[in-house]
Enzyme design. Structure first.
Site, PDB file in Angstrom:
ATOM      1  N   PRO A  77       0.800  -1.230   0.000  1.00  0.00           N
ATOM      2  CA  PRO A  77       0.000   0.000   0.000  1.00  0.00           C
ATOM      3  C   PRO A  77       0.834   1.282   0.000  1.00  0.00           C
ATOM      4  CG  PRO A  77      -0.980  -1.607   1.467  1.00  0.00           C
ATOM      5  CD  PRO A  77       0.327  -2.192   1.010  1.00  0.00           C
ATOM      6  N   CYS A  78       0.349   2.262  -0.782  1.00  0.00           N
ATOM      7  CA  CYS A  78       1.067   3.526  -0.960  1.00  0.00           C
ATOM      8  C   CYS A  78       0.712   4.624   0.040  1.00  0.00           C
ATOM      9  CB  CYS A  78       0.811   4.061  -2.374  1.00  0.00           C
ATOM     10  SG  CYS A  78       1.323   2.954  -3.689  1.00  0.00           S
ATOM     11  N   PRO A  79      -0.527   4.678   0.591  1.00  0.00           N
ATOM     12  CA  PRO A  79      -0.908   5.822   1.428  1.00  0.00           C
ATOM     13  C   PRO A  79       0.057   6.159   2.562  1.00  0.00           C
ATOM     14  CG  PRO A  79      -2.851   4.559   0.874  1.00  0.00           C
ATOM     15  CD  PRO A  79      -1.675   3.766   0.371  1.00  0.00           C
ATOM     16  N   PRO A  80       0.740   5.191   3.212  1.00  0.00           N
ATOM     17  CA  PRO A  80       1.647   5.579   4.290  1.00  0.00           C
ATOM     18  C   PRO A  80       2.771   6.511   3.854  1.00  0.00           C
ATOM     19  CG  PRO A  80       1.172   3.233   4.407  1.00  0.00           C
ATOM     20  CD  PRO A  80       0.613   3.717   3.104  1.00  0.00           C
ATOM     21  N   PHE A  81       3.066   6.556   2.535  1.00  0.00           N
ATOM     22  CA  PHE A  81       4.202   7.341   2.046  1.00  0.00           C
ATOM     23  C   PHE A  81       3.802   8.418   1.049  1.00  0.00           C
ATOM     24  CE2 PHE A  81       5.355   2.841   2.679  1.00  0.00           C
ATOM     25  CZ  PHE A  81       6.160   2.985   3.795  1.00  0.00           C
TER      26      PHE A  81
END
Length: 413
Positions: A77-81
């Site tokens: 998943p991309c949202p954390p970064f």
């Protein structure tokens, strides 16, 4: 080494999967949380099992059963970064990057490939990246990050992806990053045939006016509304290409259709912008789900380009070469880890061998404290810092991630 196999985690709808198949890998297993994306994988993958569920749940799959697989790959998943988000990193319940790296200690794949958004390459995550490199080195891998532009590999889109490749020491000398293949096609050239497929008379004129590459396709998440082509800046860029970015169309424009800005894109058109060729992949689910699957994917041509280089390295094709790999992303993190005790500003300067501005230290400690426990001691009015545990989820049963994940599972994508 015939029949190199890949285990792919957080596989999405298969952009990376298709690229790796074209690069010569056969899937042993693909794991994906979203049911529609899993159905897409089952419909299209030429080999391997597809399982649906939380990739970190041992009831879904057992990593140890895949000991020694050729390649472990994933688009976690991309949202954390993401620059567009809060960049919570290790504190985001969707962060599976560190956990994926730790899988190498269990599975011991010959190679690892993980991709994510450009935000992970920013200074905010220097300590996070350093921890990842240190862990992989400890496990016997040579690891390197590289920011790749999808447009360098024939994809008609601005889509930077931050890619981590790690290979066991004996294969690393045979690996090199792929070189750009030349200028990408324009949006107009890519989509002209689809724009004309419904009988729209304006397709040729539209294509002549869309002679640029696209802004980054934004797939979005279940936490936010329906399908559209991104935030305000992206919508403006699409408008300049003659595309209405306020939604996704069910069908291409038809005879006599007129538009204030231009036609909307269909899911098939978005897939072309992402690098899928006509007819090579079919997506399951309703329109919004299909759009999200496509928009969140790793463009197949980029995955293929990197995958081919990994495939060649694992087969030890070509000459061995000395690789210069950047192993330092955060010198302050390295200094704190080296001493493993409280360190003052002056002590850090001595270890670093250079002066350290107060604002630089404060910024570094602030960034590190978001992903690591940082102990602070101000005895005798001298601030000192000690690097504590990594906050990220790496498989711990009692980690807060598990509780939050279960609470928000239906909205995570």
């Amino acid at each position: 080494m015939p029949g190199l196999e890949v285990v792919e985690i957080c596989a999405g709808a298969g952009g990376q999967a298709l690229g790796l198949e074209k690069a010569g890998f056969r899937h042993r297993l693909a794991v994906e949380l979203d049911a529609n994306a899993s159905a897409t994988l089952r419909r299209n993958l030429s080999s391997g099992e597809v399982v649906t569920g939380d990739v970190a749940d041992l009831a879904v799959w057992n990593p140890i059963e895949h000991l020694g697989v050729s390649l472990l790959a994933g688009g976690v998943p991309c949202p954390p970064f993401s620059i567009a988000g809060k960049q919570l990193g290790a504190n985001d319940e969707r962060d599976l990057f560190a956990w994926s790296v730790e899988l190498c200690d269990l599975i011991k794949p010959q190679a690892l490939m993980l991709e994510n958004v450009r935000g992970l390459s920013m200074p905010r995550f220097a300590g996070y990246r350093q921890h990842v490199l240190d862990r992989l080195s400890h496990m016997g891998y040579v690891a390197e990050w590289r920011l790749l532009q999808a447009s360098d590999f024939g994809v008609p889109q601005l889509r930077p992806r931050f890619v981590l490749v790690a290979l066991q020491n004996k294969y690393s000398p045979y690996f090199s990053w792929p070189e750009p293949v030349g200028a990408p096609p324009t949006v107009g050239d890519t989509l002209r045939d689809l724009m004309a497929s419904g009988g729209w008379e304006g397709a040729d004129a539209w294509a002549r006016g869309a002679q640029q590459i696209a802004p980054t396709i934004v797939g979005g998440s279940k936490k936010h509304g329906g399908a559209d082509l991104g935030p305000t800046r992206a919508k403006k860029a699409w408008a300049e290409l003659g595309v209405d970015a306020m939604g996704v169309a069910d069908a291409p424009p038809g005879p006599g259709d007129k538009f204030k800005i231009g036609p909307k894109l269909t899911c098939e058109m978005v897939a072309r912008i992402q690098g899928w060729k006509a007819g090579e992949w079919e997506f399951e689910g309703r329109k919004t789900s299909r759009y999200r699957q496509i928009g969140n994917a790793f463009p197949p041509p980029v995955a293929e380009a990197v995958g081919r280089r990994i495939h060649e390295a694992l087969r030890q094709v070509g000459e061995r070469r000395d690789r210069t790999v950047d192993v330092e992303h955060d010198p302050i993190y390295l200094a704190l880890r080296k001493i493993n005790d409280f360190m003052s500003h002056r002590q850090l300067e001595r270890v670093l061998g250079r002066s350290l501005e107060v604002h630089e230290l404060e910024r570094a400690i602030s960034d590190l404290s978001r992903d690591f426990v940082i102990e602070i001691n101000d005895d005798a009015n001298v601030m000192a810092y000690k690097l504590g545990p990594f906050k990220a989820f790496t498989g711990q049963e009692g980690h807060l991630r598990n509780e939050i994940f279960l609470k928000h599972k239906a909205r995570i994508s």
